[in-house]
Design a protein around this motif. Structure first.
Motif, mmCIF file in Angstrom:
data_model
loop_
_atom_site.group_PDB
_atom_site.id
_atom_site.type_symbol
_atom_site.label_atom_id
_atom_site.label_comp_id
_atom_site.label_asym_id
_atom_site.label_seq_id
_atom_site.Cartn_x
_atom_site.Cartn_y
_atom_site.Cartn_z
ATOM 1 N N ALA A 62 -12.831 43.008 58.257
ATOM 2 C CA ALA A 62 -12.724 44.457 58.019
ATOM 3 C C ALA A 62 -12.458 45.186 59.324
ATOM 4 C CB ALA A 62 -14.014 44.972 57.383
ATOM 5 N N HIS A 63 -11.383 45.963 59.342
ATOM 6 C CA HIS A 63 -11.092 46.811 60.495
ATOM 7 C C HIS A 63 -10.545 48.146 60.002
ATOM 8 C CE1 HIS A 63 -10.007 48.019 64.543
ATOM 9 N NE2 HIS A 63 -8.805 48.345 64.095
ATOM 10 N N GLN A 64 -11.286 49.205 60.294
ATOM 11 C CA GLN A 64 -10.880 50.568 59.955
ATOM 12 C C GLN A 64 -10.598 50.724 58.451
ATOM 13 O OE1 GLN A 64 -11.937 51.477 63.096
ATOM 14 N NE2 GLN A 64 -10.378 53.083 63.078
ATOM 15 N N VAL A 65 -11.474 50.166 57.628
ATOM 16 C CA VAL A 65 -11.288 50.261 56.178
ATOM 17 C C VAL A 65 -12.412 51.062 55.523
ATOM 18 C CG1 VAL A 65 -9.868 48.199 55.889
ATOM 19 C CG2 VAL A 65 -12.360 47.967 55.906
ATOM 20 N N GLY A 66 -13.035 51.937 56.300
ATOM 21 C CA GLY A 66 -14.105 52.745 55.733
ATOM 22 C C GLY A 66 -13.649 53.603 54.574
ATOM 23 N N TYR A 67 -12.368 53.970 54.547
ATOM 24 C CA TYR A 67 -11.846 54.824 53.482
ATOM 25 C C TYR A 67 -11.853 54.138 52.123
ATOM 26 C CZ TYR A 67 -7.486 52.144 53.618
ATOM 27 O OH TYR A 67 -6.557 51.137 53.543
ATOM 28 N N CYS A 68 -11.763 52.802 52.086
ATOM 29 C CA CYS A 68 -11.650 52.108 50.806
ATOM 30 C C CYS A 68 -12.683 51.007 50.609
ATOM 31 C CB CYS A 68 -10.251 51.509 50.642
ATOM 32 S SG CYS A 68 -9.857 50.226 51.860
ATOM 33 N N LEU A 69 -13.431 50.648 51.650
ATOM 34 C CA LEU A 69 -14.388 49.545 51.529
ATOM 35 C C LEU A 69 -15.437 49.777 50.440
ATOM 36 C CD1 LEU A 69 -15.144 46.778 52.654
ATOM 37 C CD2 LEU A 69 -16.590 47.934 54.359
ATOM 38 N N PRO A 70 -15.921 51.008 50.225
ATOM 39 C CA PRO A 70 -16.870 51.176 49.117
ATOM 40 C C PRO A 70 -16.296 50.721 47.778
ATOM 41 C CG PRO A 70 -16.882 53.113 50.525
ATOM 42 C CD PRO A 70 -15.737 52.266 50.982
ATOM 43 N N THR A 71 -15.024 51.025 47.516
ATOM 44 C CA THR A 71 -14.398 50.602 46.261
ATOM 45 C C THR A 71 -14.257 49.094 46.199
ATOM 46 O OG1 THR A 71 -13.163 52.686 46.275
ATOM 47 C CG2 THR A 71 -12.417 50.988 44.748
ATOM 48 N N VAL A 72 -13.894 48.481 47.315
ATOM 49 C CA VAL A 72 -13.772 47.019 47.377
ATOM 50 C C VAL A 72 -15.116 46.358 47.068
ATOM 51 C CG1 VAL A 72 -13.316 45.071 48.932
ATOM 52 C CG2 VAL A 72 -11.839 47.098 48.988
ATOM 53 N N LEU A 73 -16.169 46.856 47.686
ATOM 54 C CA LEU A 73 -17.497 46.268 47.483
ATOM 55 C C LEU A 73 -18.039 46.567 46.088
ATOM 56 C CD1 LEU A 73 -19.064 47.019 50.981
ATOM 57 C CD2 LEU A 73 -18.055 44.876 50.174
ATOM 58 N N ASN A 74 -17.760 47.744 45.565
ATOM 59 C CA ASN A 74 -18.188 48.057 44.202
ATOM 60 C C ASN A 74 -17.522 47.133 43.186
ATOM 61 O OD1 ASN A 74 -19.850 50.091 45.103
ATOM 62 N ND2 ASN A 74 -18.417 51.746 44.642
#
Length: 354
Positions: A62-74
């Protein structure tokens, strides 16, 4: 005294690839015979008894994916898999809230933060070293997968197979409603390995060929699910190692350790080719590359995706040259001990949550 006959030198990786076919038909047919009417390319029900066959570790660089990481983890949290699977996030020195998101999400079992930017190859190596599962599912930090994918992988994975998933690029808007993404069905045909329309009269950078006419290519169909790419064969600009894309791919952990993991130099040189090289090493080790047509995820593009793509492509000649050079060296083997030792040393300098 009988003179000692020197052993033959190991073949270059390029030549080793010519020795290995990819006829996985007997493997997929045998699985279907056990699977109570489930097809190889069908989503796997959560109650399929084969789903307990393998332990799975999901490794996310993960690099600079704070914008979409919540959706990925959900999406991982919403998997219908009935057995425990592990999620490891390796933050490649992000400066946004990537680490905070991962640290606060219940589906993440382990978070490691690299001391400086080292590239996705190193991040995946760290995650592989930490993984406890027999099978490692590499998943990009911007890939959202449907709820059946972990079960699909766990039910089909073996010690001798590379299971390839696919991606559908989707623009991610900051104010997008997550249910709208999680509820959509990704399109298999959106992946270039499935439907491919290269520009005519343009030199293709990987193979160097030029197509004089427009082509409506179907790499997946026309190669019979990659079977016809064995023994070093190609489909225009595509060969078997190029089909191994780590946005969504499952591999046996032991095999990755044995070949020494990903070559970290790719990350220092630019973008791409580290997954192609790993694929080549695994193929040379005798593994079969088998697609899972039902395993399609949404690749969530940031708002500056076009600019990022141009930057990545600018560095591709350097990583492609590195790949060509490695093809002339012997196929790697027996590197597990050195790999674990190297990653253990690196981990002493990392931050993380156990």
């Amino acid at each position: 005294m009988t003179p000692r006959v020197p052993l033959p030198s190991p073949l270059p990786l390029r030549e080793e690839l010519l020795r290995h076919g990819n006829n996985h038909g007997s493997s997929t047919h045998a699985w279907e015979a056990l699977a109570d009417g489930i097809g190889w390319h069908q989503p796997t029900p959560s109650d399929c008894w084969l789903a307990s066959s393998r332990d799975v570790s999901v490794v996310i660089p993960a690099h600079q994916v704070g914008y979409c990481l919540p959706t990925v983890l959900n999406a991982l949290d919403a998997q219908h898999h009935q057995y425990v699977f592990e999620v490891i996030v390796v933050d490649d020195a992000s400066t946004d809230d990537t680490a905070r998101v991962a640290a606060g999400h219940r589906v993440v079992d382990r978070l490691v933060r690299l001391p400086q930017r080292m590239g996705a190859a190193t991040a995946r190596n760290v995650g592989t070293a930490l993984a406890q599962g027999q099978t490692v599912l590499y998943l990009d930090g911007d890939m959202v997968i449907p709820p059946h994918v972990i079960t699909d992988v766990a039910a089909r994975a073996t010690d001798t197979s590379v299971l390839v998933g696919f991606r559908h690029n989707l623009r991610y808007e900051v104010h997008a409603q997550e249910p709208a993404i999680l509820g959509r069905i990704p399109n298999l045909a959106a992946d270039h390995r499935v439907v491919w329309r290269p520009p005519p009269n343009t030199t293709l950078p990987y193979s160097g060929i030029t197509l004089p006419e427009p082509l409506d290519g179907r790499p997946l169909d026309d190669t019979r699910d990659f079977i016809d790419l064995g023994y070093g064969q190609s489909y225009y600009d595509w060969d078997l190692p190029r089909m191994v894309v780590t946005a969504l791919v499952a591999v046996p952990r032991a095999a990755v350790l044995d070949v020494g993991g990903f070559d970290a130099d790719f990350g220092r040189l630019g973008w791409g080719m580290e997954d192609t090289y790993l694929g080549a090493c695994l193929i040379a080790a005798g593994l079969l590359v088998i697609p899972l047509r039902q395993a399609v995820g949404f690749h969530l593009d940031p708002s500056d995706a076009a600019e990022q793509a141009q930057h990545k492509l600018a560095g591709w000649p350097r990583t492609l040259t590195r790949y060509r050079d490695l093809l002339e060296l012997p196929a790697p083997r027996g590197r597990a001990h050195a790999f674990i030792a190297s990653m253990s040393e690196l981990l002493t300098n990392c931050e993380g949550r156990p």
